[in-house]
Design a protein around this motif. Structure first.
Motif, PDB file in Angstrom:
ATOM      1  N   ALA A  39      -2.828  16.362  -4.157  1.00 28.31           N
ATOM      2  CA  ALA A  39      -2.476  14.996  -4.549  1.00 28.31           C
ATOM      3  C   ALA A  39      -1.571  15.095  -5.774  1.00 28.31           C
ATOM      4  O   ALA A  39      -2.040  15.218  -6.910  1.00 28.31           O
ATOM      5  CB  ALA A  39      -3.726  14.190  -4.861  1.00 28.31           C
ATOM      6  N   TRP A  40      -0.262  15.063  -5.533  1.00 25.71           N
ATOM      7  CA  TRP A  40       0.714  15.270  -6.605  1.00 25.71           C
ATOM      8  C   TRP A  40       0.773  14.057  -7.527  1.00 25.71           C
ATOM      9  O   TRP A  40       0.874  12.917  -7.074  1.00 25.71           O
ATOM     10  CB  TRP A  40       2.101  15.535  -6.015  1.00 25.71           C
ATOM     11  N   ILE A  41       0.713  14.315  -8.819  1.00 22.71           N
ATOM     12  CA  ILE A  41       0.843  13.248  -9.814  1.00 22.71           C
ATOM     13  C   ILE A  41       2.340  13.069 -10.067  1.00 22.71           C
ATOM     14  O   ILE A  41       2.946  13.766 -10.873  1.00 22.71           O
ATOM     15  CB  ILE A  41       0.105  13.600 -11.110  1.00 22.71           C
ATOM     16  N   THR A  42       2.933  12.126  -9.358  1.00 25.20           N
ATOM     17  CA  THR A  42       4.386  11.936  -9.481  1.00 25.20           C
ATOM     18  C   THR A  42       4.751  11.062 -10.672  1.00 25.20           C
ATOM     19  O   THR A  42       5.919  10.990 -11.055  1.00 25.20           O
ATOM     20  CB  THR A  42       4.963  11.320  -8.196  1.00 25.20           C
TER      21      THR A  42
ATOM     22  N   GLU B 166       0.764  11.253  -4.769  1.00 24.22           N
ATOM     23  CA  GLU B 166       1.381  11.310  -3.452  1.00 24.22           C
ATOM     24  C   GLU B 166       0.997  12.607  -2.750  1.00 24.22           C
ATOM     25  O   GLU B 166       0.846  13.658  -3.376  1.00 24.22           O
ATOM     26  CB  GLU B 166       2.907  11.228  -3.546  1.00 24.22           C
ATOM     27  N   GLY B 167       0.868  12.521  -1.432  1.00 26.43           N
ATOM     28  CA  GLY B 167       0.650  13.700  -0.636  1.00 26.43           C
ATOM     29  C   GLY B 167       1.936  14.174   0.010  1.00 26.43           C
ATOM     30  O   GLY B 167       2.872  13.375   0.207  1.00 26.43           O
TER      31      GLY B 167
ATOM     32  N   MET C  11       7.120  19.302  -0.444  1.00 23.41           N
ATOM     33  CA  MET C  11       7.329  18.938  -1.847  1.00 23.41           C
ATOM     34  C   MET C  11       7.105  17.445  -2.038  1.00 23.41           C
ATOM     35  O   MET C  11       7.395  16.649  -1.165  1.00 23.41           O
ATOM     36  CB  MET C  11       8.770  19.276  -2.267  1.00 23.41           C
ATOM     37  N   PRO C  12       6.565  17.044  -3.210  1.00 18.63           N
ATOM     38  CA  PRO C  12       6.441  15.612  -3.487  1.00 18.63           C
ATOM     39  C   PRO C  12       7.815  14.971  -3.564  1.00 18.63           C
ATOM     40  O   PRO C  12       8.782  15.581  -3.999  1.00 18.63           O
ATOM     41  CB  PRO C  12       5.725  15.590  -4.841  1.00 18.63           C
ATOM     42  N   ARG C  13       7.915  13.713  -3.167  1.00 21.06           N
ATOM     43  CA  ARG C  13       9.212  13.076  -3.001  1.00 21.06           C
ATOM     44  C   ARG C  13       9.839  12.621  -4.309  1.00 21.06           C
ATOM     45  O   ARG C  13      11.037  12.673  -4.464  1.00 21.06           O
ATOM     46  CB  ARG C  13       9.085  11.863  -2.082  1.00 21.06           C
TER      47      ARG C  13
ATOM     48  N   GLU D 115     -11.029   9.649  -6.916  1.00 18.71           N
ATOM     49  CA  GLU D 115     -11.209   9.001  -5.607  1.00 18.71           C
ATOM     50  C   GLU D 115      -9.865   8.823  -4.899  1.00 18.71           C
ATOM     51  O   GLU D 115      -9.763   9.027  -3.679  1.00 18.71           O
ATOM     52  CB  GLU D 115     -11.899   7.648  -5.776  1.00 18.71           C
ATOM     53  N   ALA D 116      -8.837   8.422  -5.648  1.00 22.39           N
ATOM     54  CA  ALA D 116      -7.507   8.281  -5.042  1.00 22.39           C
ATOM     55  C   ALA D 116      -6.999   9.626  -4.539  1.00 22.39           C
ATOM     56  O   ALA D 116      -6.434   9.732  -3.439  1.00 22.39           O
ATOM     57  CB  ALA D 116      -6.533   7.682  -6.057  1.00 22.39           C
ATOM     58  N   ALA D 117      -7.213  10.670  -5.343  1.00 22.71           N
ATOM     59  CA  ALA D 117      -6.767  12.012  -4.939  1.00 22.71           C
ATOM     60  C   ALA D 117      -7.530  12.491  -3.705  1.00 22.71           C
ATOM     61  O   ALA D 117      -6.940  13.098  -2.796  1.00 22.71           O
ATOM     62  CB  ALA D 117      -6.960  12.988  -6.095  1.00 22.71           C
TER      63      ALA D 117
END
Length: 355
Positions: free
Chosen positions: A230-233, A351-352, A1-3, A319-321
């Motif tokens: 790539a989670w968009i937190t 975040e990964g 899970m994303p933090r 690119e970031a993802a």
């Protein structure tokens, strides 16, 4: 899970594709430029167009020179059977924001976001003057490079940079682009003559055509479609005053505020993809986002290596993802801008999953 997700639903970028960015694509229509990118991004997930819950695009009819030009690219998506679709007259990063909101509401579990721009047919420097205040600035026809030069000179006068430092940013960006097969400019590129002092050719973005697309997905759907989503937190966008005389061009409060609301400052980031069309704007963005020397900035080459109008901001997010997908980054910040001298700014934190 994303933090650190603070939203109702966990949403991730699960796929990203882009075209090769070229100086001219006279032989291609916008539909022909977009279609291969759409096929590539769908193939990465195994989804078909009819399985996408929401579609949103970003482009500029003004750049294309005809009204409702974006409706033609829906032929590349496939609009039958009828799809849930929207469009923003902005860079595709803002289309991604709309799609992210749509998924947050629960009205969709997946979204296709794409953006494209053909700058080659006309004079971009003249076209972008039409963004300016119509009473005081636009009649003077100050073009985008001249306005960026004002910003660069303000930074130099404030002691925050100098011409050799700006040249180093351009050289680093294009050296990084060596590993990017889609970049328009790669490797050693001469700094060149002054375009508008103190900006030389190497401080300015190339004019070119290109397209990009991403797929967003929520929760378990994202995990099913991508090995390392790539989670968009966090994601937020803010805008400065329209009048350039009302702003401190050496700073970007809107970027800083968007970064605060997106959670940039809550933990270290290892990568930053900054939409800085001019080398001097990277100086402003680094300061606004508090990016130290330990952060890898624009490993793709950034907008100095390829700058398709209306897609360059979405490419920064993609690119970031992609670096998170490949395991090359754990926490990245992506930035997109619109308007003269960093007028409007969007910031996203990706975040990964940690091992």
């Amino acid at each position: 899970m994303p933090r650190t997700s603070r939203h109702a639903r966990d949403v991730a970028v699960v796929a990203f594709a882009q075209s090769d960015h070229l100086r001219r694509t006279d032989e291609l229509s916008e539909v022909e430029m977009v279609m291969p990118v759409l096929h590539q991004v769908l193939a990465q997930t195994g989804l078909k167009a009819g399985e996408i819950g929401f579609t949103c695009s970003g482009s500029s009819d003004y750049l294309a020179g005809r009204a409702f030009s974006f409706t033609m690219t829906l032929d590349g998506v496939g609009a039958w059977p009828p799809i849930s679709e929207s469009h923003v007259e902005m860079d595709g990063a803002w289309a991604l924001y709309e799609a992210w909101v749509k998924i947050q509401t629960g009205e969709a579990d997946t979204a296709l976001v794409y953006a494209y721009g053909k700058s080659s047919p006309g004079s971009v420097r003249d076209v972008l003057t039409r963004q300016l205040d119509p009473y005081y600035l636009a009649p003077l026809w100050p073009d985008s490079v001249a306005l960026a030069a004002l910003q660069a000179q303000a930074l130099i006068d404030a002691g925050e940079t100098d011409e050799p430092a700006l040249a180093a940013i351009g050289a680093r960006s294009r050296a990084s682009a060596e590993a990017n097969p889609h970049a328009q400019l790669r490797g050693t590129v001469p700094q060149g003559d002054y375009q508008v002092q103190p900006l030389r050719t190497g401080d300015c973005p190339p004019i070119g055509d290109g397209a990009a697309a991403v797929i967003l997905a929520a929760g378990d759907t994202a995990r099913r479609l991508c090995g390392r989503p790539a989670w968009i937190t966090g994601i937020d966008h803010r805008i400065e005053a329209h009048g350039l005389g009302l702003r401190d061009l050496t700073d970007s409060p809107s970027t800083r505020t968007a970064g605060e609301h997106a959670g940039v400052f809550e933990a270290p980031v290892d990568t930053a993809e900054l939409h800085a069309p001019f080398s001097s704007q990277e100086v402003v963005l680094r300061k606004a986002l508090g990016l130290g020397d330990g952060v890898t900035v624009n490993p793709s080459g950034g907008a100095l290596a390829a700058h398709p109008m209306m897609a360059a901001g979405l490419i920064r997010i993609g690119e970031a993802a992609a670096r998170i997908h490949r395991g090359e980054s754990d926490r990245a910040v992506a930035h997109a801008t619109s308007g003269p001298c960093l007028q409007q700014n969007l910031v996203a934190v990706l975040e990964g999953d940690r091992a």
